[in-house]
Design an enzyme around this catalytic site. Structure first.
Site, short mmCIF file in Angstrom:
data_model
loop_
_atom_site.label_atom_id
_atom_site.label_comp_id
_atom_site.label_asym_id
_atom_site.label_seq_id
_atom_site.Cartn_x
_atom_site.Cartn_y
_atom_site.Cartn_z
N LYS A 54 20.77 -2.76 21.03
CA LYS A 54 21.91 -3.68 21.18
C LYS A 54 22.61 -3.48 22.53
CE LYS A 54 24.19 -2.23 17.54
NZ LYS A 54 23.31 -1.12 17.11
N ARG A 114 31.45 -3.15 11.83
CA ARG A 114 30.49 -2.22 11.24
C ARG A 114 30.68 -2.09 9.74
NH1 ARG A 114 28.93 0.64 15.96
NH2 ARG A 114 27.50 2.30 15.76
N ARG A 173 16.27 8.84 23.79
CA ARG A 173 17.33 8.25 24.61
C ARG A 173 18.10 9.31 25.40
NH1 ARG A 173 21.49 4.03 22.04
NH2 ARG A 173 22.06 5.74 20.63
N ARG A 224 23.10 12.03 23.81
CA ARG A 224 24.34 11.85 23.05
C ARG A 224 24.34 12.81 21.88
NH1 ARG A 224 25.08 5.45 21.88
NH2 ARG A 224 25.77 6.35 19.91
N ARG A 260 23.74 8.36 10.56
CA ARG A 260 24.02 7.03 11.11
C ARG A 260 23.17 5.96 10.44
NH1 ARG A 260 22.84 7.98 17.04
NH2 ARG A 260 23.64 5.91 17.49
P1 AMP Z 1 27.43 3.17 19.00
O1 AMP Z 1 27.47 3.51 20.46
O2 AMP Z 1 27.70 1.72 18.72
O3 AMP Z 1 26.18 3.67 18.33
O4 AMP Z 1 28.64 3.96 18.32
C1 AMP Z 1 28.70 5.37 18.36
C2 AMP Z 1 29.65 5.90 17.30
O5 AMP Z 1 30.98 5.40 17.55
C3 AMP Z 1 29.34 5.46 15.87
O6 AMP Z 1 28.37 6.28 15.25
C4 AMP Z 1 30.72 5.62 15.22
O7 AMP Z 1 31.03 6.97 15.00
C5 AMP Z 1 31.63 5.12 16.33
N1 AMP Z 1 31.85 3.65 16.24
C6 AMP Z 1 31.45 2.69 17.15
N2 AMP Z 1 31.83 1.46 16.74
C7 AMP Z 1 32.48 1.64 15.56
C8 AMP Z 1 33.10 0.75 14.63
N3 AMP Z 1 33.10 -0.59 14.83
N4 AMP Z 1 33.68 1.29 13.52
C9 AMP Z 1 33.69 2.62 13.30
N5 AMP Z 1 33.10 3.50 14.12
C10 AMP Z 1 32.50 3.03 15.25
#
Ligand code: AMP
Length: 209
Positions: free
Chosen positions: A14, A89, A123, A156, A167
């Site tokens: 994404k 989410r 990654r 990460r 996740r």
């Molecule tokens: P991402 O980079 O989108 O994979 O997000 C990394 C982490 O940030 C996720 O595993 C959550 O811990 C947190 N996070 C990102 N977006 C959200 C969201 N919309 N709601 C809650 N936690 C989020």
């Protein structure tokens, strides 16, 4: 208008696709993950609170995420469109978003889970410019260093296997129900998200054209 949500499991690509498409459309790429990682890096009160949830692979509480996203959605550059990557989410977030903006497309990234795990473990990211690499499909020119600024690339914390498992489970339990939510509203656009980034980008352009 291009008010677009990208929905899909972690590792589906994404972020990579959002960055490219946002540039092409001239709209901002709003990634709640990037905004939260920025707050963690800057050690703001919000960042300090979010850090533990993120490391564990769990969702950050809705009020914290909305606090950081709300301002960005209201900024002038987001008036003519945006790509929301990583938000909503869960159902509560989707309902809040629905009250605030009218969406044009919700792109659902579809990909076999074996490919997700492979992509996440390979990654690496640049902590300086946020560029994303993949040790298999998009390695940096100099091993371990960012092509753009030479920073040392990092994994990460939530791409470690223990967090990846959480996740994927959180996605299945809390985020996947949004597919139905948006399908019922006639907004869902399924995208075959396997294969090379360029091929996916081409399918994506056709999908929202
Ligand atoms: P991402 O980079 O989108 O994979 O997000 C990394 C982490 O940030 C996720 O595993 C959550 O811990 C947190 N996070 C990102 N977006 C959200 C969201 N919309 N709601 C809650 N936690 C989020």
């Amino acid at each position: 208008m291009y008010r677009i949500v990208f929905l899909g499991p972690p590792g589906a690509g994404k972020g990579t696709q959002a960055a490219t498409l946002a540039r092409a459309l001239g709209v901002p790429h709003l990634s709640t993950g990037d905004l939260l990682r920025g707050a963690v890096a800057a050690a703001t009160p919000l960042g300090r609170e979010a850090d533990g949830y993120m490391r564990a692979g769990r969702l950050v509480p809705d009020d914290l995420v909305l606090g950081i996203l709300g301002e960005r959605l209201d900024a002038p550059d987001a008036r003519s469109g945006f790509i929301l990557d990583g938000f909503p989410r869960n159902l509560a977030q989707a309902e809040i978003l629905e009250r605030r903006v009218v969406l044009d497309h919700v792109v659902s990234f579809e990909i076999p889970s074996a490919e997700l795990v492979r992509r996440l473990s390979a990654r690496r990211i640049c902590p300086t410019c946020q560029a994303v690499y993949n040790l298999d499909s998009k390695p940096p020119r100099v091993p371990g260093r960012c092509d753009r600024d030479g920073s040392e690339l990092l994994q990460r914390p939530d791409d470690r296997p223990e967090a990846v498992e959480v996740r994927l489970r959180v996605y299945a339990e809390q985020t996947a129900p949004l597919l139905d939510f948006y399908r019922r509203r006639g907004l869902l656009r399924p995208l075959d998200a396997s294969g090379a980034p360029e091929a996916i980008a081409e399918r994506l352009r056709r999908l929202i054209a």
